[in-house]
Write a protein that holds these residues in place. Sequence first.
Motif, mmCIF file in Angstrom:
data_model
loop_
_atom_site.group_PDB
_atom_site.id
_atom_site.type_symbol
_atom_site.label_atom_id
_atom_site.label_comp_id
_atom_site.label_asym_id
_atom_site.label_seq_id
_atom_site.Cartn_x
_atom_site.Cartn_y
_atom_site.Cartn_z
ATOM 1 N N VAL A 334 -12.118 12.852 -4.285
ATOM 2 C CA VAL A 334 -11.386 12.453 -5.597
ATOM 3 C C VAL A 334 -10.361 11.528 -5.659
ATOM 4 N N ALA A 335 -9.537 12.284 -4.837
ATOM 5 C CA ALA A 335 -8.107 11.973 -4.459
ATOM 6 C C ALA A 335 -7.874 10.954 -4.297
ATOM 7 N N ARG A 336 -6.696 10.433 -4.844
ATOM 8 C CA ARG A 336 -5.702 8.661 -5.110
ATOM 9 C C ARG A 336 -4.079 9.452 -4.137
ATOM 10 N N LEU A 337 -4.067 8.135 -3.487
ATOM 11 C CA LEU A 337 -2.460 7.917 -3.066
ATOM 12 C C LEU A 337 -1.269 7.126 -3.719
ATOM 13 N N THR A 338 -0.075 8.107 -3.874
ATOM 14 C CA THR A 338 0.858 6.975 -3.820
ATOM 15 C C THR A 338 1.665 7.058 -3.191
ATOM 16 N N LEU A 339 2.480 6.102 -2.644
ATOM 17 C CA LEU A 339 2.827 5.909 -0.371
ATOM 18 C C LEU A 339 3.973 5.434 -1.342
ATOM 19 N N GLN A 340 5.422 6.475 -1.412
ATOM 20 C CA GLN A 340 7.298 6.513 -1.409
ATOM 21 C C GLN A 340 7.793 5.936 -0.114
ATOM 22 N N GLU A 341 8.148 4.900 -0.239
ATOM 23 C CA GLU A 341 8.463 4.029 1.281
ATOM 24 C C GLU A 341 9.913 4.034 0.818
ATOM 25 N N TYR A 342 10.293 4.835 2.084
ATOM 26 C CA TYR A 342 12.284 4.165 2.065
ATOM 27 C C TYR A 342 12.806 4.703 3.451
ATOM 28 N N PHE A 343 13.764 3.467 3.317
ATOM 29 C CA PHE A 343 13.815 2.826 5.440
ATOM 30 C C PHE A 343 15.353 1.626 5.243
ATOM 31 N N GLU A 344 15.973 2.095 6.528
ATOM 32 C CA GLU A 344 16.671 1.512 6.865
ATOM 33 C C GLU A 344 17.062 -0.062 6.097
ATOM 34 N N ARG A 345 18.188 -0.299 5.609
ATOM 35 C CA ARG A 345 18.515 -1.925 5.177
ATOM 36 C C ARG A 345 17.607 -2.942 6.265
ATOM 37 N N LEU A 346 16.884 -3.586 6.384
ATOM 38 C CA LEU A 346 16.124 -4.757 7.400
ATOM 39 C C LEU A 346 16.891 -5.917 7.647
ATOM 40 N N ASN A 347 17.553 -5.828 8.687
ATOM 41 C CA ASN A 347 18.172 -7.074 8.795
ATOM 42 C C ASN A 347 17.467 -7.973 10.867
ATOM 43 N N SER A 348 16.877 -6.997 11.010
ATOM 44 C CA SER A 348 16.366 -7.627 11.953
ATOM 45 C C SER A 348 14.666 -7.116 12.518
ATOM 46 N N PRO A 349 13.787 -7.778 14.217
ATOM 47 C CA PRO A 349 12.763 -8.043 13.690
ATOM 48 C C PRO A 349 12.245 -6.893 13.819
ATOM 49 N N VAL A 350 12.797 -5.925 14.615
ATOM 50 C CA VAL A 350 12.450 -4.529 15.511
ATOM 51 C C VAL A 350 12.827 -4.133 13.695
ATOM 52 N N GLN A 351 13.801 -4.040 13.648
ATOM 53 C CA GLN A 351 14.066 -3.129 11.841
ATOM 54 C C GLN A 351 12.918 -3.190 10.861
ATOM 55 N N TRP A 352 12.733 -4.923 10.623
ATOM 56 C CA TRP A 352 10.905 -5.292 10.231
ATOM 57 C C TRP A 352 9.697 -4.351 10.101
ATOM 58 N N GLY A 353 10.104 -3.536 11.698
ATOM 59 C CA GLY A 353 8.474 -3.999 12.259
ATOM 60 C C GLY A 353 8.607 -2.363 12.072
ATOM 61 N N LYS A 354 9.006 -1.392 11.576
ATOM 62 C CA LYS A 354 9.181 0.270 11.025
ATOM 63 C C LYS A 354 8.313 0.500 9.718
ATOM 64 N N PRO A 355 8.498 -0.783 8.678
ATOM 65 C CA PRO A 355 8.117 -0.051 7.623
ATOM 66 C C PRO A 355 6.310 -0.955 7.523
ATOM 67 N N LEU A 356 6.295 -2.045 8.306
ATOM 68 C CA LEU A 356 5.489 -2.754 8.490
ATOM 69 C C LEU A 356 4.010 -1.079 9.797
ATOM 70 N N ALA A 357 4.700 -0.381 10.643
ATOM 71 C CA ALA A 357 3.735 0.123 11.215
ATOM 72 C C ALA A 357 3.127 1.529 10.682
ATOM 73 N N ALA A 358 4.206 1.973 9.495
ATOM 74 C CA ALA A 358 4.296 3.008 8.545
ATOM 75 C C ALA A 358 3.054 2.332 7.932
ATOM 76 N N LEU A 359 3.105 1.207 7.174
ATOM 77 C CA LEU A 359 1.502 0.885 6.002
ATOM 78 C C LEU A 359 0.727 0.075 7.174
ATOM 79 N N LEU A 360 1.114 -0.808 8.318
ATOM 80 C CA LEU A 360 -0.673 0.147 8.876
ATOM 81 C C LEU A 360 -1.093 1.232 9.122
ATOM 82 N N GLY A 361 0.082 2.228 9.242
ATOM 83 C CA GLY A 361 -0.787 3.780 9.560
ATOM 84 C C GLY A 361 -1.145 4.359 8.475
#
Length: 844
Positions: A334-361
């Motif tokens: 019966v649990a529900r999740l809340t996801l708190q995200e904290y990432f570096e400033r996003l200036n490049s595709p590689v940096q953008w890939g980190k939050p995307l990968a985390a959200l996919l996980g």
Amino acid sequence: SSYGNQIGLATGIVREIYDEGYVAKRMEIGAVIGAAPKANVRREAPVPGDVVILVGGRTGRDGCGGATGSSKSHTYASITDCGAEVQKGNPPTERMLQRLFRNPIAARLIKRCNDFGAGGVSVAIGELASGLIINLDSVPKKYEGLDGTELAISESQERMAVVTDVNNAKEFIRLANDENLEATIVATVTQENRLIMKWRGDTIVDISREFLNTNGAKQVAQAIVNSPRKIVFDKPANLCDALKDINIASQKGLAERFDASIGAGTILMPFGGINQLTPIEAMVAKLPADTGLCTFMSFGYDPDIARQSPFHSAFYAVTEALAKLAATGADWRVARLTLQEYFERLNSPVQWGKPLAALLGAFWAQMQYGIPAIGGKDSMSGTFNELNVPPTLVAFALATGSASDVLSPEFKQTEHDIYLLGSKRDGDDIPEAEHQKKLLDHIYMLNKNGCVYAAASIGKGGIAAALAKMSLGNGVGAIVNVEEAYAPLYGSIIIEAGKLEENGLMKKIGVTTKAKLLTINGESHNLDDIERAWLQPLESVFPTRLLETPAKMDGEVSLFDGARARISSRRSTAAPKIASPRVLIPVFPGTNTEYDAARAFEKAGAKVLTVIIRNRTEQWLIDSIRLLSDGIKNSQIIMLPGGFSAGDEPEGSGKFIAAVFRNPLVREAAMDLIKNRDGLALGICNGFQALIKLGLVPYGEIRDMEEQSPTLTYNTIGRHVSCMARTKVVSTLSPWLYNAKPGDESCIPVSHGEGRFIASVGVLNDLARNNQIATQYASLDGAPTYDIRYNPNGSMWAVEGITSPDGRVLGKMAHNERVAAGLMRNIPNVNDQGLFQAGVRYYS
């Protein structure tokens, strides 16, 4: 901690996560769960003609840029350039807002509301309706000179924007004023879908809602996601190395800065056992309604995994959070999740890939476990110069369940079996979800059948670190034989139980023992050594112990031992016989335990009258003093509850309360009650501070303070302390202790920054001689002590509570009003000493 403590917010769990990337922007983990009666919640769309009321604190320049400033990258120059962006908090006003919103009448007048976060008026009010005209000239100000932009964007933690029907506005403002709050109509809902702001007769903002709803221009970014790979876990060489890992080491000194017991709803204290050393897996608190239900909250995250693979990290975070819930007795399904995200400033595709990968996980974990996320928050401000935070996705898992099912992790007794419920990994080292679900179901079933005494999930440091922490709480040793003792096994759980049948989900790995040893695979470790290794890493940052025992005052030979005192056996009763005596509870700016005190007295059979001291205007204060005086005249008991009077400015504890009680009208009524009407008075924590400043303890009358008068001052450890204190009844002179016997011991929550009782040796001897030392802090053997583990503030002679000469006025630091059945379940011998029942019985 200061702000949360002052508004009366129970912090059941708080942790810090350490990584080189958090050096500039530290990572602190915590959460609270709110609850409101469904009948009090209205969700209605505003209609033209409705008004917006601003209630709470006033606006100033200190609120310009706070939340928005925290969401941008910083450099060393930020220390000076951005320091003024953070609004100065005003927790007493925030507490008043809480009281207002708990009033069913006020709550049901609200159609929609917003707090003042980033963007101030422009967002908090601008989001409430499609069409609005905001009059910035009506916004209450701290001082003159603010321009329209400043009025529009200034933030505040102590303001709310409330939409009401125009015909209900006057009533809502009256109710706010009754709570000592300023409330002003600042906007009107209109038919036209435009946000309009006016200032000094000019329209300075006029924007169509259609444009605002687009969120500006569409933004597109490319992301490169690196393929997930097998995770490599660092494994310590031995137990001491594991416990000294900064992310495994004790954070007791940090947690004790936060009030864990206020609200009389805490089911698990942050550290459990007779030694208060076993950290809990999840925050657990009862719902305010007496339904037997409670809320659970846990979290999961490991920066070491995150640096290797954000995808794996997010999956493990969800797995860890669910395992902690299950180990605490919750139904993980019966649990529900809340996801708190904290990432570096996003200036490049590689940096953008980190939050995307985390959200996919995280999304993959939700699909595998069948548990949805219902909220979250993100920040891309984790950059300071060239320093970046690790990819951070913290999974919080929340659930409701039965309070009777709650488990705590400290070993309960010896000669019990220890079992490992192990998770399985696939080739990528991710727990096998189907097996994991069966494992979590199994522990839930075992607990429902009453088979589990203690449970803990396994994280960093592996089985060995988990066992060490389980052993420390009650000093219960164990003998265990396991494979991979130090490998992190996120999703796995250790339980203490009776004889159980092993199966594909669990196997027996050891037993609990009487010896104060933890033996793992034949290697024994003394529990005292384990404790020192675990406490040491953060002791210099968040101290739990003093470097040396406080120096004794001149002439003080030894601690006063109440066991040697002459105990009064007098059992006087009041002249009037009253079935339900009336208790007067004044609520001052900063008071935060009035609900707990009222609940305790009402349960004991008393009637409670609450008087709110309003000081926004001179006339409000005059009216409040009259009400307080009249209330005392019509009551039999005065109760001064805890809190942070006047915000607890330096050495300010209780000063405002004392000043009000020195008013001639109040003073006359109070002294008439005490001297002539056989009245009682009780002051706890902040209330004790007020009683001692008034002279009601120890002298029994309101008098001026003298050089030799006892007082309460800063704790010897130099910080707020929130824990359970073992107290012993020394004298039963006081009617408040008529239900106790000399020598009775109780564990009662304390939470204060200025609780150290000091007095001259002559005054202390007088108090002892007159049996006015009511209660003392005591060690495990029942002796009074200066040991900070048991005397948390360093009080002289271990004094916890004192009385007036006749005993009818009692002042004490420990919060008896926070004790109730089913609370603080991971602490032995919790009881309220029958305090409130004795006060009521005095009149029967």
